[in-house]
Design a protein around this motif. Sequence first.
Motif, PDB file in Angstrom:
ATOM      1  N   ILE A  19       0.867  -1.177   0.000  1.00 20.77           N
ATOM      2  CA  ILE A  19       0.000   0.000   0.000  1.00 20.77           C
ATOM      3  C   ILE A  19       0.902   1.225   0.000  1.00 20.77           C
ATOM      4  O   ILE A  19       2.127   1.103   0.130  1.00 20.77           O
ATOM      5  CB  ILE A  19      -0.938   0.015   1.227  1.00 20.77           C
ATOM      6  CG1 ILE A  19      -0.115   0.108   2.522  1.00 20.77           C
ATOM      7  CG2 ILE A  19      -1.864  -1.193   1.218  1.00 20.77           C
ATOM      8  CD1 ILE A  19      -0.934   0.437   3.754  1.00 20.77           C
ATOM      9  N   HIS A  20       0.313   2.383  -0.146  1.00 19.51           N
ATOM     10  CA  HIS A  20       1.066   3.636  -0.070  1.00 19.51           C
ATOM     11  C   HIS A  20       0.502   4.414   1.107  1.00 19.51           C
ATOM     12  O   HIS A  20      -0.626   4.910   1.049  1.00 19.51           O
ATOM     13  CB  HIS A  20       0.964   4.419  -1.378  1.00 19.51           C
ATOM     14  CG  HIS A  20       1.551   3.657  -2.513  1.00 19.51           C
ATOM     15  ND1 HIS A  20       2.898   3.638  -2.770  1.00 19.51           N
ATOM     16  CD2 HIS A  20       0.983   2.839  -3.416  1.00 19.51           C
ATOM     17  CE1 HIS A  20       3.135   2.853  -3.798  1.00 19.51           C
ATOM     18  NE2 HIS A  20       1.976   2.356  -4.212  1.00 19.51           N
ATOM     19  N   VAL A  52      -8.856   6.501   1.977  1.00 19.74           N
ATOM     20  CA  VAL A  52      -8.268   5.476   1.110  1.00 19.74           C
ATOM     21  C   VAL A  52      -8.608   5.852  -0.325  1.00 19.74           C
ATOM     22  O   VAL A  52      -9.780   6.085  -0.655  1.00 19.74           O
ATOM     23  CB  VAL A  52      -8.785   4.059   1.446  1.00 19.74           C
ATOM     24  CG1 VAL A  52      -8.222   3.030   0.478  1.00 19.74           C
ATOM     25  CG2 VAL A  52      -8.420   3.680   2.881  1.00 19.74           C
ATOM     26  N   ASN A  53      -7.578   5.944  -1.132  1.00 21.92           N
ATOM     27  CA  ASN A  53      -7.729   6.292  -2.550  1.00 21.92           C
ATOM     28  C   ASN A  53      -8.511   7.595  -2.730  1.00 21.92           C
ATOM     29  O   ASN A  53      -9.347   7.725  -3.626  1.00 21.92           O
ATOM     30  CB  ASN A  53      -8.370   5.141  -3.326  1.00 21.92           C
ATOM     31  CG  ASN A  53      -7.528   3.881  -3.251  1.00 21.92           C
ATOM     32  OD1 ASN A  53      -6.306   3.938  -3.207  1.00 21.92           O
ATOM     33  ND2 ASN A  53      -8.178   2.741  -3.198  1.00 21.92           N
ATOM     34  N   GLY A  54      -8.227   8.547  -1.837  1.00 21.27           N
ATOM     35  CA  GLY A  54      -8.819   9.874  -1.945  1.00 21.27           C
ATOM     36  C   GLY A  54     -10.206  10.020  -1.360  1.00 21.27           C
ATOM     37  O   GLY A  54     -10.773  11.105  -1.384  1.00 21.27           O
ATOM     38  N   LEU A  66      -7.548  -3.727   3.117  1.00 21.90           N
ATOM     39  CA  LEU A  66      -6.626  -3.009   2.232  1.00 21.90           C
ATOM     40  C   LEU A  66      -6.189  -3.926   1.100  1.00 21.90           C
ATOM     41  O   LEU A  66      -5.950  -5.116   1.307  1.00 21.90           O
ATOM     42  CB  LEU A  66      -5.412  -2.533   3.031  1.00 21.90           C
ATOM     43  CG  LEU A  66      -5.750  -1.562   4.170  1.00 21.90           C
ATOM     44  CD1 LEU A  66      -4.534  -1.319   5.050  1.00 21.90           C
ATOM     45  CD2 LEU A  66      -6.274  -0.254   3.597  1.00 21.90           C
ATOM     46  N   THR A  67      -6.084  -3.360  -0.096  1.00 18.89           N
ATOM     47  CA  THR A  67      -5.695  -4.148  -1.264  1.00 18.89           C
ATOM     48  C   THR A  67      -4.466  -3.533  -1.929  1.00 18.89           C
ATOM     49  O   THR A  67      -4.109  -2.380  -1.684  1.00 18.89           O
ATOM     50  CB  THR A  67      -6.846  -4.244  -2.278  1.00 18.89           C
ATOM     51  OG1 THR A  67      -7.221  -2.937  -2.691  1.00 18.89           O
ATOM     52  CG2 THR A  67      -8.049  -4.962  -1.683  1.00 18.89           C
ATOM     53  N   GLY A  69      -1.893  -1.613  -3.809  1.00 14.99           N
ATOM     54  CA  GLY A  69      -1.883  -0.298  -4.421  1.00 14.99           C
ATOM     55  C   GLY A  69      -2.744   0.752  -3.748  1.00 14.99           C
ATOM     56  O   GLY A  69      -2.743   1.910  -4.173  1.00 14.99           O
ATOM     57  N   ASP A  70      -3.498   0.382  -2.701  1.00  4.91           N
ATOM     58  CA  ASP A  70      -4.322   1.379  -2.013  1.00  4.91           C
ATOM     59  C   ASP A  70      -3.454   2.524  -1.507  1.00  4.91           C
ATOM     60  O   ASP A  70      -2.362   2.318  -0.984  1.00  4.91           O
ATOM     61  CB  ASP A  70      -5.065   0.773  -0.817  1.00  4.91           C
ATOM     62  CG  ASP A  70      -6.352   0.069  -1.194  1.00  4.91           C
ATOM     63  OD1 ASP A  70      -6.816   0.242  -2.336  1.00  4.91           O
ATOM     64  OD2 ASP A  70      -6.895  -0.654  -0.336  1.00  4.91           O
ATOM     65  N   ALA A  71      -3.947   3.748  -1.661  1.00  4.51           N
ATOM     66  CA  ALA A  71      -3.283   4.939  -1.135  1.00  4.51           C
ATOM     67  C   ALA A  71      -4.009   5.338   0.149  1.00  4.51           C
ATOM     68  O   ALA A  71      -5.181   5.713   0.114  1.00  4.51           O
ATOM     69  CB  ALA A  71      -3.340   6.077  -2.150  1.00  4.51           C
ATOM     70  N   VAL A  72      -3.319   5.210   1.276  1.00  2.00           N
ATOM     71  CA  VAL A  72      -3.911   5.460   2.589  1.00  2.00           C
ATOM     72  C   VAL A  72      -3.339   6.748   3.166  1.00  2.00           C
ATOM     73  O   VAL A  72      -2.121   6.943   3.176  1.00  2.00           O
ATOM     74  CB  VAL A  72      -3.616   4.283   3.554  1.00  2.00           C
ATOM     75  CG1 VAL A  72      -4.205   4.556   4.927  1.00  2.00           C
ATOM     76  CG2 VAL A  72      -4.153   2.973   2.987  1.00  2.00           C
TER      77      VAL A  72
END
Length: 81
Positions: A19-20, A52-54, A66-67, A69-72
Amino acid sequence: MKDILIPDTSAEHTPAVTIHLDGQPRKVAQGSTLAQLVQALGHEEKAVSTAVNGAFVARTARGRVLTEGDAVLLFQPIVGG
């Protein structure tokens, strides 16, 4: 890249996803939830807000898994009037 052990990803047989977190790549165990991440980072549940993801994620929805590439994002909640 720093691993966040939720649950323990040190065993090679435990699959992990990247994740990010606040723009930095981190590995977490596959199946980890946003709530587990917040707890593993040492935050009180009510002390941080999450996205998460914006998209804002309410505390009651942090059971979200959470999967890859998710952006947290974790941030301080804004209160006032």
